[in-house]
Enzyme design. Structure first.
Site, PDB file in Angstrom:
ATOM      1  N   CYS A  12       0.870  -1.195   0.000  1.00 39.23           N
ATOM      2  CA  CYS A  12       0.000   0.000   0.000  1.00 39.23           C
ATOM      3  C   CYS A  12       0.898   1.235   0.000  1.00 39.23           C
ATOM      4  CB  CYS A  12      -0.886  -0.002   1.236  1.00 39.23           C
ATOM      5  SG  CYS A  12       0.081   0.126   2.743  1.00 39.23           S
ATOM      6  N   GLU A 124       0.280  -0.285  15.834  1.00 37.27           N
ATOM      7  CA  GLU A 124      -0.445   0.942  15.419  1.00 37.27           C
ATOM      8  C   GLU A 124      -1.342   1.438  16.555  1.00 37.27           C
ATOM      9  OE1 GLU A 124      -2.763   0.853  11.673  1.00 37.27           O
ATOM     10  OE2 GLU A 124      -4.227   2.069  12.746  1.00 37.27           O
ATOM     11  N   SER A 260       1.661  -5.288   3.256  1.00 35.86           N
ATOM     12  CA  SER A 260       3.110  -5.268   3.472  1.00 35.86           C
ATOM     13  C   SER A 260       3.812  -6.375   2.673  1.00 35.86           C
ATOM     14  CB  SER A 260       3.412  -5.396   4.972  1.00 35.86           C
ATOM     15  OG  SER A 260       2.639  -6.422   5.539  1.00 35.86           O
TER      16      SER A 260
END
Ligand code: SF4
Length: 276
Positions: A12, A124, A260
């Site tokens: 991404c 995150e 990823s």
């Protein structure tokens, strides 16, 4: 045998950007570290290590060097701690994650309670929580959402890779409990595009191969989504995890990959399936 790759699969924007920032920094500074693995992909991390870029868990392990904050981001304390130790910090936090951090920071400074919908162990979420004094309520499921109480004005955000269907249910619970709720759907478009493209493909094929790290949250979710509609779903990291002979028994093969997963790993698997 027909092989089809989902219309949205693999790297991404945020991951590609973090890798570019890190590679560019490595030209100028050989003493380079990343805060945790740069991305959740063992093969990419191995390549970075071979280029002399080490992943560290504590800022003091990067003394006299430069520390790259990965695309998942990091708590505010990591940045301030590193800077106070004289470490140069390069922020490769994905801009979409950065926006979430800024939101919780602003709302918590304005006295709002914070709810983060996501996995409390994911970097995150740990990072986002670190921008509101680690005071957020973290909710990962409808079951967890039973803890939601009205604590006055509340801001709710969601981990970028979270499944929308579960988020929607948690949001409805939060709306019914909290009078003054500001909710932001911060699920990243890259994630939702990968999820709907994978779902669409998994419904049409005999077997579905989902490529990506076992610790990659978005890959694990892609595999779950595919397994719901395609019973022959395999989550693999590289072609070595795949029984090519077994897969080739099927007429149609679908391929998806987490955010990823680099293209060269996807290509390697397609080549293996085509060559044998
Ligand atoms: S999935 Fe979205 S939020 Fe996460 S790194 Fe990629 S672009 Fe950024």
């Amino acid at each position: 045998m027909k092989i089809e790759v989902a219309s949205h699969a693999g790297f991404c924007y945020g991951v590609e950007r973090a890798i570019k920032i890190t590679s560019e920094a490595n030209v100028a500074d050989k003493n380079l570290y990343t805060f945790g693995p740069l991305i959740h992909n063992a093969q990419v991390v191995e390549k970075l290590e071979a280029a002399g870029i080490k992943a560290v868990e504590e800022t003091h392990d990067a003394l006299n060097g430069t520390l790259v904050i990965r695309s998942h981001g990091a708590p505010e304390s990591v940045v301030t701690e590193a800077e106070s130790q004289g470490i140069e910090v390069i922020d490769a936090t994905c801009p979409f994650v950065k926006k979430i951090q800024e939101k919780v920071h602003r709302y918590s400074n304005d006295g709002y309670a914070i709810i983060i919908v996501g996995d409390s162990k994911h970097p995150e979420v740990i990072g986002i929580n670190g921008w509101c004094n680690n005071a957020a309520l973290i909710v990962n499921s409808e079951e967890d959402a039973k803890q939601i109480k009205d604590n006055g004005p509340t801001c709710m955000v969601v981990q970028t890779t979270f499944r929308y269907e579960i988020y929607e249910k948690i949001l409805n619970i939060a709306k019914s409990e909290i009078k003054d709720l500001v909710a932001y759907n911060t699920i990243c478009a890259a994630t939702s595009k990968r999820q709907s493209a994978a779902l669409d493909l998994a419904k049409r094929v005999d077997v579905m191969i989902v490529i990506g790290g076992k610790h990659s949250s978005n890959t694990v979710k892609l595999a779950q989504i595919c397994a719901d509609v395609c019973k022959n779903t395999y989550h693999i990291q590289t072609y070595l995890d795949l029984s090519v002979t077994e897969i080739k028994k099927y007429d149609s093969i679908g391929i998806s990959a987490g955010a990823s997963t680099p293209n060269w790993i996807i290509d390697e698997i397609i080549n293996k399936l085509e060559e044998t």
